[in-house]
Design a protein around this motif. Structure first.
Motif, PDB file in Angstrom:
ATOM      1  N   ARG A  55       0.733  -1.349  -0.019  1.00  0.00           N
ATOM      2  CA  ARG A  55       0.117   0.111  -0.113  1.00  0.00           C
ATOM      3  C   ARG A  55       0.971   1.216  -0.001  1.00  0.00           C
ATOM      4  O   ARG A  55       2.139   1.351   0.405  1.00  0.00           O
ATOM      5  CB  ARG A  55      -0.833   0.014   1.286  1.00  0.00           C
ATOM      6  CG  ARG A  55      -1.887  -1.099   1.276  1.00  0.00           C
ATOM      7  CD  ARG A  55      -2.953  -0.827   2.366  1.00  0.00           C
ATOM      8  NE  ARG A  55      -3.689  -2.250   2.442  1.00  0.00           N
ATOM      9  CZ  ARG A  55      -4.876  -2.431   1.729  1.00  0.00           C
ATOM     10  NH1 ARG A  55      -5.194  -1.314   0.849  1.00  0.00           N
ATOM     11  NH2 ARG A  55      -5.725  -3.041   1.971  1.00  0.00           N
ATOM     12  N   SER A  58       1.982   6.493   2.426  1.00  0.00           N
ATOM     13  CA  SER A  58       1.294   7.786   3.026  1.00  0.00           C
ATOM     14  C   SER A  58       0.335   7.386   3.828  1.00  0.00           C
ATOM     15  O   SER A  58      -0.374   8.075   4.456  1.00  0.00           O
ATOM     16  CB  SER A  58       0.645   8.671   1.764  1.00  0.00           C
ATOM     17  OG  SER A  58      -0.203   7.765   1.059  1.00  0.00           O
ATOM     18  N   THR A  59      -0.039   5.899   4.046  1.00  0.00           N
ATOM     19  CA  THR A  59      -1.025   5.570   4.875  1.00  0.00           C
ATOM     20  C   THR A  59      -0.903   5.993   6.274  1.00  0.00           C
ATOM     21  O   THR A  59       0.181   5.854   6.869  1.00  0.00           O
ATOM     22  CB  THR A  59      -1.440   4.045   4.591  1.00  0.00           C
ATOM     23  OG1 THR A  59      -2.347   3.687   5.622  1.00  0.00           O
ATOM     24  CG2 THR A  59      -0.158   3.140   5.269  1.00  0.00           C
ATOM     25  N   ARG A  60      -2.101   6.404   6.723  1.00  0.00           N
ATOM     26  CA  ARG A  60      -2.006   6.924   8.202  1.00  0.00           C
ATOM     27  C   ARG A  60      -2.465   5.869   9.148  1.00  0.00           C
ATOM     28  O   ARG A  60      -2.498   5.913  10.425  1.00  0.00           O
ATOM     29  CB  ARG A  60      -2.747   8.013   8.623  1.00  0.00           C
ATOM     30  CG  ARG A  60      -2.480   9.331   7.555  1.00  0.00           C
ATOM     31  CD  ARG A  60      -3.408  10.363   7.888  1.00  0.00           C
ATOM     32  NE  ARG A  60      -4.724   9.865   7.377  1.00  0.00           N
ATOM     33  CZ  ARG A  60      -6.247  10.481   7.939  1.00  0.00           C
ATOM     34  NH1 ARG A  60      -5.956  11.306   9.034  1.00  0.00           N
ATOM     35  NH2 ARG A  60      -7.253  10.001   7.557  1.00  0.00           N
ATOM     36  N   ALA A  61      -2.599   4.683   8.670  1.00  0.00           N
ATOM     37  CA  ALA A  61      -3.288   3.533   9.769  1.00  0.00           C
ATOM     38  C   ALA A  61      -2.496   3.271  10.764  1.00  0.00           C
ATOM     39  O   ALA A  61      -2.963   3.187  12.070  1.00  0.00           O
ATOM     40  CB  ALA A  61      -3.374   2.430   8.999  1.00  0.00           C
ATOM     41  N   PRO A  80      -5.994  -0.140   6.673  1.00  0.00           N
ATOM     42  CA  PRO A  80      -5.562   0.998   5.615  1.00  0.00           C
ATOM     43  C   PRO A  80      -6.537   0.849   4.191  1.00  0.00           C
ATOM     44  O   PRO A  80      -6.582  -0.231   3.952  1.00  0.00           O
ATOM     45  CB  PRO A  80      -4.147   0.564   5.180  1.00  0.00           C
ATOM     46  CG  PRO A  80      -3.633  -0.272   6.390  1.00  0.00           C
ATOM     47  CD  PRO A  80      -4.773  -1.257   6.782  1.00  0.00           C
ATOM     48  N   PRO A  82      -7.863   3.409   0.801  1.00  0.00           N
ATOM     49  CA  PRO A  82      -7.377   4.753   0.024  1.00  0.00           C
ATOM     50  C   PRO A  82      -8.531   5.650   0.241  1.00  0.00           C
ATOM     51  O   PRO A  82      -9.736   5.260   0.658  1.00  0.00           O
ATOM     52  CB  PRO A  82      -7.416   4.320  -1.474  1.00  0.00           C
ATOM     53  CG  PRO A  82      -8.293   2.925  -1.380  1.00  0.00           C
ATOM     54  CD  PRO A  82      -8.011   2.182  -0.225  1.00  0.00           C
ATOM     55  N   ASP A  83      -8.279   6.927   0.132  1.00  0.00           N
ATOM     56  CA  ASP A  83      -9.231   8.179   0.324  1.00  0.00           C
ATOM     57  C   ASP A  83     -10.556   7.777  -0.617  1.00  0.00           C
ATOM     58  O   ASP A  83     -11.761   8.557  -0.029  1.00  0.00           O
ATOM     59  CB  ASP A  83      -8.587   9.383   0.196  1.00  0.00           C
ATOM     60  CG  ASP A  83      -7.537   9.672   1.362  1.00  0.00           C
ATOM     61  OD1 ASP A  83      -7.811   9.068   2.195  1.00  0.00           O
ATOM     62  OD2 ASP A  83      -6.817  10.691   1.218  1.00  0.00           O
ATOM     63  N   GLU A 307      -9.347   3.131   8.029  1.00  0.00           N
ATOM     64  CA  GLU A 307      -8.634   4.044   8.066  1.00  0.00           C
ATOM     65  C   GLU A 307      -9.340   5.670   8.036  1.00  0.00           C
ATOM     66  O   GLU A 307      -9.152   6.642   9.040  1.00  0.00           O
ATOM     67  CB  GLU A 307      -7.534   4.217   7.111  1.00  0.00           C
ATOM     68  CG  GLU A 307      -6.323   5.430   7.139  1.00  0.00           C
ATOM     69  CD  GLU A 307      -5.487   5.182   6.061  1.00  0.00           C
ATOM     70  OE1 GLU A 307      -4.607   6.201   5.802  1.00  0.00           O
ATOM     71  OE2 GLU A 307      -5.479   4.374   5.430  1.00  0.00           O
TER      72      GLU A 307
END
Length: 329
Positions: A55, A58-61, A80, A82-83, A307
């Protein structure tokens, strides 16, 4: 012996990939060596038990998971996504993670309590079959309503959990809500109902989601005839934001003095607190307010959340904090 090895491999993979534990910790937990754990993890990947997806970095999970865990004192598993992920994609991802966790936690001679609903129906589709002995799955809340029986829907859902684990299934053949509190009190004295309530009290794991009063995707209890217009009006007047196991909560987590709850058949927060592990599975923007209420009510020990929802949850927590003065005394 083969079955035991597979179970150890599943536990090792769950602790390493889902709980982020180090190999040394896993080895101590399983009573084996670090090198053996390493071999288990390789076998898990080779057999397809573990699938690794790359992934974006940049994932914030991971950071969100730590923040949620610290804020509420729970174990948090932020999935995670995607936006641009749709509601269905978010629900699918959290359901898969929850199903894997349940397979690693649930074992022989254990009791699992399951609350029916749209999210748990999704989780049931991803359960990995795992034979157990002497285990049981029990329905946590009634399902009949004034438009349809509701029983078949809940029965199929609960049965799918029992089938996945080879566990005995205990259905709860009562309405989701009684018309009168006295009727509920009388039914709770019946031996057939008491047997199911006793099984609920023995639960080692409870798995549930949160119901949302509002939003583009209404929760099953609000859209399938379980409440009439007068009930909905009462809930609005009481400031209810959602429910857990069909017991309604305000934003601050309070529930004791909400009149409809005296007729509800699900376990209330105080009863749920007696279950050692309480897994809440959540996906969706409209679930943020009821999730925060459930966390404030103390009914959650483990949370699986996507996320995006986790980020919105922490934003709401931050907004609720008293603003610090920008000036110094």
């Amino acid at each position: 012996m083969e079955f035991d090895r597979e179970q150890d491999m599943l536990r090792a993979a769950s602790m390493y990939y889902l709980q982020d534990l180090k190999m040394e910790v896993i080895a101590r937990h399983l009573g084996t060596s670090r090198s053996t754990v390493s071999r288990m993890l390789k076998q898990a990947r080779a057999s397809g038990l573990v699938e690794i997806n790359l992934r974006p970095s940049s994932t914030r999970a991971p950071g969100l998971g730590r923040s949620v865990a610290a804020a509420f004192g729970i174990d948090s598993y932020v999935v995670p996504v995607p936006d641009s992920a749709s509601h269905l994609e978010r629900l699918t991802q959290v359901s898969m993670t929850a199903a894997r966790l349940l397979s690693s936690w649930f074992d022989s001679d254990m009791v699992m309590g399951v609350a029916w609903g749209t999210t748990l129906a999704s989780v049931s589709r991803f359960l990995v079959p795992k034979p157990t002995r002497g285990a049981a799955v029990v329905q946590l809340n009634g399902a009949a309503n004034m438009r349809t029986s509701g029983v078949e829907y809940a029965s199929d859902l609960i049965s799918s959990f029992g089938t996945a684990f080879g566990a005995a299934v205990h259905h709860f053949s009562v309405p989701a809500f009684f018309d009168y509190p006295d009727t509920k009190a009388a039914m709770w004295r019946e031996r057939s109902v008491r047997r199911v309530l006793d099984m609920q009290e023995r639960a080692d794991i409870a798995v549930f989601s949160v119901g949302a009063v509002a939003g583009a995707v209404p929760s099953h209890v609000y859209s399938a005839g379980y409440l009439d217009d007068a009930d909905i009006e009462v809930l609005r007047d009481e400031g209810v934001v959602g429910d857990v196991c069909t017991v309604f909560l305000r934003a601050d987590g309070s529930w004791q003095d909400i009149a409809v709850n005296t007729r509800a058949t699900g376990p209330d927060p105080h009863q749920l607190e007696h279950v050692p592990r309480r897994l809440c599975v959540v996906a969706g923007d409209n679930k943020v307010a009821p999730l925060l209420a459930a966390l404030r009510a103390g009914v959650v020990t483990d949370l699986v959340v996507d996320e995006i929802t986790a980020g919105l949850l922490l934003e709401q927590v931050e907004q609720a904090r008293p603003h610090r003065s920008r000036t110094r005394a």
